[in-house]
Design an enzyme around this catalytic site. Structure first.
Site, PDB file in Angstrom:
ATOM      1  N   GLU A 219      40.649  34.845  41.754  1.00  5.78           N
ATOM      2  CA  GLU A 219      41.458  35.982  42.189  1.00  5.78           C
ATOM      3  C   GLU A 219      42.841  35.503  42.591  1.00  5.78           C
ATOM      4  O   GLU A 219      43.844  36.131  42.276  1.00  5.78           O
ATOM      5  CB  GLU A 219      40.797  36.688  43.374  1.00  5.78           C
ATOM      6  CG  GLU A 219      41.309  38.119  43.604  1.00  5.78           C
ATOM      7  CD  GLU A 219      42.552  38.185  44.471  1.00  5.78           C
ATOM      8  OE1 GLU A 219      43.210  39.228  44.481  1.00  5.78           O
ATOM      9  OE2 GLU A 219      42.892  37.179  45.151  1.00  5.78           O
TER      10      GLU A 219
ATOM     11  N   ASP B 168      37.404  32.158  46.018  1.00  2.89           N
ATOM     12  CA  ASP B 168      38.475  31.161  45.902  1.00  2.89           C
ATOM     13  C   ASP B 168      39.539  31.415  46.965  1.00  2.89           C
ATOM     14  O   ASP B 168      39.659  32.528  47.500  1.00  2.89           O
ATOM     15  CB  ASP B 168      39.087  31.159  44.487  1.00  2.89           C
ATOM     16  CG  ASP B 168      39.739  32.478  44.104  1.00  2.89           C
ATOM     17  OD1 ASP B 168      39.215  33.531  44.498  1.00  2.89           O
ATOM     18  OD2 ASP B 168      40.767  32.457  43.408  1.00  2.89           O
TER      19      ASP B 168
HETATM   20 ZN   LIG Z   1      42.216  37.963  48.681  1.00  2.33          ZN
END
Ligand SMILES: [Zn+2]
Length: 385
Positions: free
Chosen positions: A140, A74
């Site tokens: 994340e 992501d």
């Molecule tokens: Zn990163």
């Protein structure tokens, strides 16, 4: 034919995987790893009140040693796309530089790991001398609840045991080979609350102004250092980030004052001991007169250190051979998913340059992608030697 990390990175950047969207990025990784003989699992996690997020776990080989390549596909949003000179998901290459969101954070590093793994597997009869895994999350850059933390638990429940992990976050401040992260400080948020008695500003004897109290407590907590640093960490730091009374009236003494703070702490402290230390200092400064409390936010960012030893030295050696630089072993910076991985195996972080992450026109030198691939490739040779 060797996998091309530049083409892989460009393909990954074209997938608009802004958290929590998968964007085609994990599907691409799945195709690449399956073709190389990996067993690939796509796992979606969801929690009430959060977006479901897709993750990927892939493994090849059996037995130990078991090396995990971890990362996230992501990316943060592009922001104002008009400010980009190369469209954020177009993967344009100009002057030996690949542009796009995620170029350094961290699709470039994932491409380098994929290329290194494919090349290593092909050169070793289709299998490592041990086990190699990819543990990739799509959560994340967001709230990080449906990502690595759950994927690690999922893998452990399947009986996966990891010996070491390399996380591909961007770690190098200036040039490739500058810095390896061997730990991270812990992070703890809190709110200091002082209660008084509301009243007319002309009759302070009838009121109890919490502003006086909170100023005294803030001064006391700022006055004394938490420690002087440790062998591998800088000094812990408490930083007040806001002071809030919310009073819009000129002739009113408020009833309550609040101050938010964050502490970045090193390996001198456990979370519990740190909280006790702050509360003891506040109690001493408050004496009999200031009514106060601290609301501690829950946190999953504990301090950790992967002590220098054979694994760290092996990675440093591979970096030195490819770049000619001996990386600094650092524990600086914010938190990363390494804070979750450290509960399962020793983890260190090494990836691309950190300057460009989250910026407009995020980019990576194609030469860095090639060099990082060579470093990961060397690490695989040595790890499974
Ligand atoms: Zn990163």
């Amino acid at each position: 034919m060797a996998a091309d990390p530049v083409a892989l990175a460009a393909d990954l950047i074209r997938c608009p995987s802004v958290t929590p969207a998968e964007g085609g990025a994990l599907a691409l990784v799945e195709r690449v790893l399956k073709a190389a003989g990996f067993t690939v699992h796509r796992v979606t996690f969801a929690d009430p009140g959060t977006d479901p997020v897709e993750n990927l776990f892939a493994r090849i080989g059996s037995g130990s040693p078991h090396l995990m390549f971890a990362g996230h596909t992501d990316v943060v949003p592009a922001g104002d796309e008009a400010k980009w000179t190369h469209a954020p998901f177009a993967s344009e290459i100009a002057g030996g530089v690949l542009y796009g969101r995620g170029a350094v954070d961290m699709k470039g590093a994932i491409a380098a790991k994929l290329a290194a793994a494919l090349d290593y597997v092909a050169a070793n009869g289709g299998k490592p001398k041990g086990s190699l895994s990819f543990l990739l999350t799509g959560d994340e850059e967001g709230i990080a609840v449906n990502g690595t933390v759950k994927l690690l638990k999922w893998a452990a429940e399947r009986g996966e045991k990891f010996d070491h992990c390399i996380l591909g976050e961007p770690t190098n401040p200036q040039v490739l080979g500058d810095m390896v992260k061997i730990g991270r400080r812990g992070s703890q948020n809190g709110t200091l609350i002082v209660t008084g008695t509301q009243g007319h500003v002309a009759y302070p004897e009838l009121a109890d102004n919490p502003v006086r109290g909170i100023v005294a407590l803030i001064a006391a907590l700022n006055a004394e250092p938490l420690d002087a640093g440790s062998q591998h960490f800088g000094p812990s730091n408490l930083e007040f980030t806001s002071i809030d009374v919310g009073n819009t009236t000129v002739n009113l003494i408020p009833a309550e004052a609040r101050a938010r703070f964050n502490i970045r702490f090193n390996d001198h402290h456990s979370r519990a001991a740190l909280r006790a230390l702050i509360e003891a200092r506040a109690r001493r400064a408050a004496g009999e007169h200031i009514r106060w409390r601290i609301d501690w936010e829950p946190s999953n960012a504990d301090v950790f250190l992967t002590a220098p030893g054979p694994f760290v030295e092996m990675v440093s050696g591979a970096i030195r051979e490819v770049t000619g630089r001996t990386p600094v072993l650092s524990t600086t910076g914010g938190t990363s998913d390494a804070r979750f991985i450290k509960d399962y195996c020793p983890v260190i972080e090494f990836g691309l340059l950190s300057q460009e992450m989250h910026k407009v026109d995020e980019h990576v030198a194609t030469a860095d992608l090639v060099a990082l691939t060579a470093i990961y490739r060397r690490i695989l040779d040595r790890y499974f030697a």
